[in-house]
Motif scaffolding. Structure first.
Motif, PDB file in Angstrom:
ATOM      1  N   LEU A 166       3.920  -2.078  12.658  1.00 49.46           N
ATOM      2  CA  LEU A 166       3.374  -0.810  12.154  1.00 49.46           C
ATOM      3  C   LEU A 166       2.133  -1.051  11.299  1.00 49.46           C
ATOM      4  O   LEU A 166       1.543  -0.124  10.772  1.00 49.46           O
ATOM      5  N   ARG A 167       1.771  -2.284  11.135  1.00 46.90           N
ATOM      6  CA  ARG A 167       0.574  -2.698  10.393  1.00 46.90           C
ATOM      7  C   ARG A 167       0.525  -2.141   8.969  1.00 46.90           C
ATOM      8  O   ARG A 167      -0.484  -1.660   8.513  1.00 46.90           O
ATOM      9  N   THR A 168       1.635  -2.163   8.263  1.00 48.50           N
ATOM     10  CA  THR A 168       1.637  -1.671   6.886  1.00 48.50           C
ATOM     11  C   THR A 168       2.118  -2.737   5.925  1.00 48.50           C
ATOM     12  O   THR A 168       2.863  -2.464   5.020  1.00 48.50           O
ATOM     13  N   LEU A 226      -5.333 -10.352  -4.213  1.00 41.19           N
ATOM     14  CA  LEU A 226      -6.120  -9.620  -5.205  1.00 41.19           C
ATOM     15  C   LEU A 226      -6.953 -10.577  -6.043  1.00 41.19           C
ATOM     16  O   LEU A 226      -8.112 -10.297  -6.376  1.00 41.19           O
ATOM     17  N   LEU A 257      -9.763 -11.560  -3.972  1.00 38.57           N
ATOM     18  CA  LEU A 257     -10.662 -10.421  -3.806  1.00 38.57           C
ATOM     19  C   LEU A 257     -11.586 -10.287  -5.004  1.00 38.57           C
ATOM     20  O   LEU A 257     -12.797 -10.080  -4.869  1.00 38.57           O
ATOM     21  N   GLU A 302      -9.015  -5.273   7.346  1.00 41.46           N
ATOM     22  CA  GLU A 302      -7.871  -4.356   7.237  1.00 41.46           C
ATOM     23  C   GLU A 302      -6.769  -4.952   6.367  1.00 41.46           C
ATOM     24  O   GLU A 302      -6.062  -4.223   5.683  1.00 41.46           O
ATOM     25  N   GLN A 339      -7.765  -4.271   2.889  1.00 41.02           N
ATOM     26  CA  GLN A 339      -7.623  -2.849   2.580  1.00 41.02           C
ATOM     27  C   GLN A 339      -6.158  -2.471   2.398  1.00 41.02           C
ATOM     28  O   GLN A 339      -5.813  -1.703   1.497  1.00 41.02           O
ATOM     29  N   THR A 340      -5.271  -3.044   3.232  1.00 41.24           N
ATOM     30  CA  THR A 340      -3.846  -2.758   3.115  1.00 41.24           C
ATOM     31  C   THR A 340      -3.334  -3.140   1.722  1.00 41.24           C
ATOM     32  O   THR A 340      -2.550  -2.409   1.121  1.00 41.24           O
ATOM     33  N   THR A 395      -5.160  -3.421  -1.113  1.00 45.62           N
ATOM     34  CA  THR A 395      -5.714  -2.567  -2.170  1.00 45.62           C
ATOM     35  C   THR A 395      -5.062  -1.188  -2.138  1.00 45.62           C
ATOM     36  O   THR A 395      -4.793  -0.602  -3.177  1.00 45.62           O
ATOM     37  N   ILE A 396      -4.787  -0.686  -0.928  1.00 47.65           N
ATOM     38  CA  ILE A 396      -4.101   0.605  -0.807  1.00 47.65           C
ATOM     39  C   ILE A 396      -2.711   0.523  -1.454  1.00 47.65           C
ATOM     40  O   ILE A 396      -2.306   1.401  -2.201  1.00 47.65           O
ATOM     41  N   PHE A 398      -1.760  -1.431  -3.785  1.00 44.98           N
ATOM     42  CA  PHE A 398      -1.930  -1.531  -5.231  1.00 44.98           C
ATOM     43  C   PHE A 398      -2.178  -0.156  -5.848  1.00 44.98           C
ATOM     44  O   PHE A 398      -1.581   0.217  -6.852  1.00 44.98           O
ATOM     45  N   PHE A 399      -3.060   0.607  -5.202  1.00 39.72           N
ATOM     46  CA  PHE A 399      -3.367   1.948  -5.704  1.00 39.72           C
ATOM     47  C   PHE A 399      -2.133   2.842  -5.641  1.00 39.72           C
ATOM     48  O   PHE A 399      -1.803   3.534  -6.609  1.00 39.72           O
ATOM     49  N   LEU A 400      -1.423   2.819  -4.513  1.00 41.81           N
ATOM     50  CA  LEU A 400      -0.236   3.661  -4.368  1.00 41.81           C
ATOM     51  C   LEU A 400       0.851   3.242  -5.354  1.00 41.81           C
ATOM     52  O   LEU A 400       1.573   4.082  -5.886  1.00 41.81           O
ATOM     53  N   VAL A 445       3.500   2.843   1.867  1.00 44.84           N
ATOM     54  CA  VAL A 445       2.764   3.479   2.964  1.00 44.84           C
ATOM     55  C   VAL A 445       3.713   3.986   4.053  1.00 44.84           C
ATOM     56  O   VAL A 445       3.556   5.097   4.557  1.00 44.84           O
ATOM     57  N   ILE A 483       3.180   7.969   4.478  1.00 46.06           N
ATOM     58  CA  ILE A 483       2.400   8.417   5.636  1.00 46.06           C
ATOM     59  C   ILE A 483       3.097   9.580   6.349  1.00 46.06           C
ATOM     60  O   ILE A 483       2.446  10.373   7.027  1.00 46.06           O
TER      61      ILE A 483
END
Ligand SMILES: [K+]
Ligand SMILES: [K+]
Lengths: 461, 461
Positions: free
Chosen positions: A132-134, A337, A340, A367, A370-371, A373-374, A376-378, A448, A452
């Motif tokens: 599911l690439r999450t 991170l 990054l 990607e 990005q996964t 960082t997303i 982390f934000f969530l 996610v 989602i």
């Protein structure tokens, strides 16, 4: 269901009927689900995947709650669902007290929920979430092969190996506990909740009940084993190209454990005048318990000192390794991170340099970054909104914040008098328990996967 | 330095000598620095830029601390430096109490530090940080022109316009305050600390001293004006292509203010049985004070209810708009993070769709997104490590966490009895004050600008 039923029958406790009844119910449900999903439509694979993953855990928690609700233990349905979700997600927060006198079938059921939840999340992180690439162990997946089809034929073999490793480690742990004087029942239960980094105990005093430093040391070792990527244990049996597999997150995880244990041990010497041995064992056990997101306690460490408390709160975020039973941010994300930030700093001072952005020996695709960082934000967004939501139910800041954090990171105990290691979640209003149950699920499924489902375009063509 | 000196002379206070002496000292220092930097080496522009920006603020804080330390006010040097840094960074946390009876020169000096810090950060965010590519109003910069050279000829014109807008707004605010019955001295001081979203007051009770809802409403309006991008005010005077400039962060900022004000007003009605008018004015004033990172208080809002407290803690993170005097995460970043999550979700359910990733009408380059995620990671990382560091000095969790947060977001008051809106920072140990001073600087310079100085490759060829 049969195991706790047998335990209760052997104890002459009437709760055995509960487990047998629940077992029958599950059988019927499983049959229904397998019938309903037979006509699978491949066009919807991706979003159906998210829905199925989330549903499986919710249905599991509903089913797991039934025996607790119907049993002789006094608990609301919100409480029973919370306890069941806390078990399946290997969080280990509890609304129950008086564990020492509780029917053994209920205790066994709680431990089993955690044990099943532990192997469930390892399987999911390795086999389902990458498809599911999450996140999950997506990085391992990327390392092994960029085409997910290739992985599928190995699924059966891989799953078998993981289950075998999990069973063997659990048995070794229970043997070690028994050898150190635990009763057989206590040893089996604690072994299951140690390897699953779940943290449920059969005693209100948790591991403190046994008053034995050797048990704490053994528990520390097996908690660490539960927080390492399980692929490590079956590496030797994998095809050749995986045998050289090395994972930088393991070094990060050990570095964190050692550094923070030393830091806590120093505060123990300074503020509590403990002996060196006592300071080191109690620091290592309670801290590793938090970092691996197990949640055992041998003591109310929140009363040691404000300095130690600060370190414990920090540790609650971190988590073990991806591909293990532990929760939290996890060492692979911390590593990415860190890289990054380094890459960004380098770009600022060397505008024309080529940035090498790798995880171990393997390049990380955009990607993948990005996964992370997303996530982390969530994670922090959920932590903040959960804190606000709990405060709307009248909870004080420390309880609301640490309750959300401990649920989101699947750790178990919070901080403060109410939900700290010496307390439990029974005094929380039902609304708060539902929010925390949802937060545990969010944390366990890496955010996610669940969120989602609430993103409208997921359901539109 | 001359203004507070004149105020003190007119008050027959001996502190005027302090200000004149400090002024002379600064003159000598400026001459030395300008002599030392005459032989500028263009090869080092980028890293020299970071060093100069950070140094300017540290030297400014050292100079600003001198009058406070030497004056008749009793304070340690750590306290004076903290107070000065808190002023220059427009944080507004204070170690001083008994403000009502304090020499007016000192009060004027504190307000001036904030006012200068406010215009300083607007100029830096618009003109310096974009050139260093570390955020600030980089997005406005990218919108206007991708070649930083083109911007340079307009620097003088732009700076003049910004200063003019700042002066005019400050004058309007002080006229409004005077009209509502404030003394001339109070009006000038509060106007300076309102527009700079600094929050220093001339009274221990902050804006609560005046007991006038009309003053609270006027302050709310001017705090909002201070938290909007200042380019907005000079848009009409800019070259034509900027006149159509619109900024999605402004909508985000207003939406946040309105939503949270209503939420707090509801908790006021529910838990404090306030009248509708009282609930609305006090909620709007105290909440806008936090969101704009001003930090005024009309009341100890932390005692309203746990529900309101949760919302206030959440609000402490948010901040106003980029390109204003406010701090925090800021509305432009919240907007980009929101878009980022949306883009990621879309990618998961529509693997083959082309993702449109825009800020307003303009596409965001990958580096722009990375800058935001890096900021976010560093923000929460600093918050956690700061909390741990303060807890090592024996501070309780609420004080350590909210102290770090309020410093990092340049808000001012923390939560809890010690450093809440009714308390101050005077009881904190010197070590904690130094850490908080550093945190304020980190927050004000958007983290990367300072932290990159500690990244070894910055200093190696
Ligand atoms: K746990
Ligand atoms: K402020």
């Amino acid at each position: 269901m049969l195991i706790p039923a047998l335990v209760d029958i052997s104890d002459h406790n009437q709760d055995w009927k509960v487990f047998v009844g629940s077992g029958a119910l599950i059988g019927v449900l499983c049959a229904l689900v397998s019938a309903a999903t037979r006509g699978d439509r491949p066009r919807f694979t991706q979003r159906l995947g998210f829905l199925i993953v989330t549903s499986v855990w919710i249905v599991g928690a509903i089913i797991g709650a039934v025996p607790l609700y119907v049993s002789s233990v006094s608990v609301t349905y919100a409480g029973a669902f919370f306890e069941s979700m806390s078990g399946l997600t290997t969080t280990g927060s509890t609304v129950l007290s008086g564990l020492d006198a509780m029917p053994r079938g209920v205790l066994m059921w709680r431990s089993l929920l955690q044990w099943l939840g532990g192997i469930g999340i390892i399987g999911m992180a390795l086999l389902v979430l990458p498809a599911l690439r999450t996140g999950g162990m997506a990085l391992f997946h990327m390392e092994s092969s960029d085409k997910s089809d290739k992985v599928l034929p190995r699924v059966g073999q891989l799953s078998g190996g993981l289950v075998a490793a999990y069973v063997v480690l659990t048995l070794l742990c229970s043997i070690a506990y028994t050898g150190l004087g635990m009763s057989f029942f206590d040893a089996i239960n604690h072994a299951m909740t140690t390897l699953s980094t779940g943290g449920y105990s059969t005693h209100d005093a948790s591991m403190g009940y046994f008053e034995d430093d050797r048990i704490l040391i053994v528990a520390t070792i097996f908690m660490v084993l539960g927080a390492l990527p399980f692929v490590l244990y079956i590496r030797a049996f994998l095809p050749r190209r995986f045998q050289l597999w090395s994972d930088p997150q393991i070094g990060v995880f050990f570095a964190i454990c050692v550094t923070l244990t030393l830091a806590i041990a120093i505060t123990r010497r300074v503020y509590n005048a403990s002996s060196i041995e006592e300071a080191f064992v109690s620091s290592a056990f309670n801290l590793v318990s938090i970092i691996t997101t197990t949640g055992y306690a041998s003591d109310d460490y929140t009363l040691w000192s404000n300095a130690a408390l600060g370190i414990f709160i920090f540790a609650t975020f971190l988590g073990g390794c991806a591909g293990s039973t532990s929760g939290g941010i996890k060492a692979n994300r911390l590593y990415i991170l860190y890289k990054l930030v380094g890459a960004n700093f380098r770009r600022l001072v060397r505008p024309h340099a080529v940035i090498q952005f790798k995880y171990g020996q393997n390049p990380i695709p955009p990607e993948g970054v990005q996964t992370v960082t997303i996530f982390f934000f969530l994670f922090f967004g959920t932590l903040l909104l959960g804190t606000v939501a709990l405060s709307l139910f009248g909870l004080d800041f420390e309880t609301a914040f640490s309750g959300t954090l401990t649920a989101l990171a699947n750790v178990g105990p919070g901080f403060g008098q109410t939900i700290g290691p010496a307390g439990n979640f029974s005094s929380l209003p039902d609304g708060a328990l539902w929010i925390l149950s949802a937060t545990m699920l969010l944390g366990r499924l890496e955010l996610v996967t669940v969120l989602i489902l609430f993103y409208p375009p997921t359901w539109t063509d």
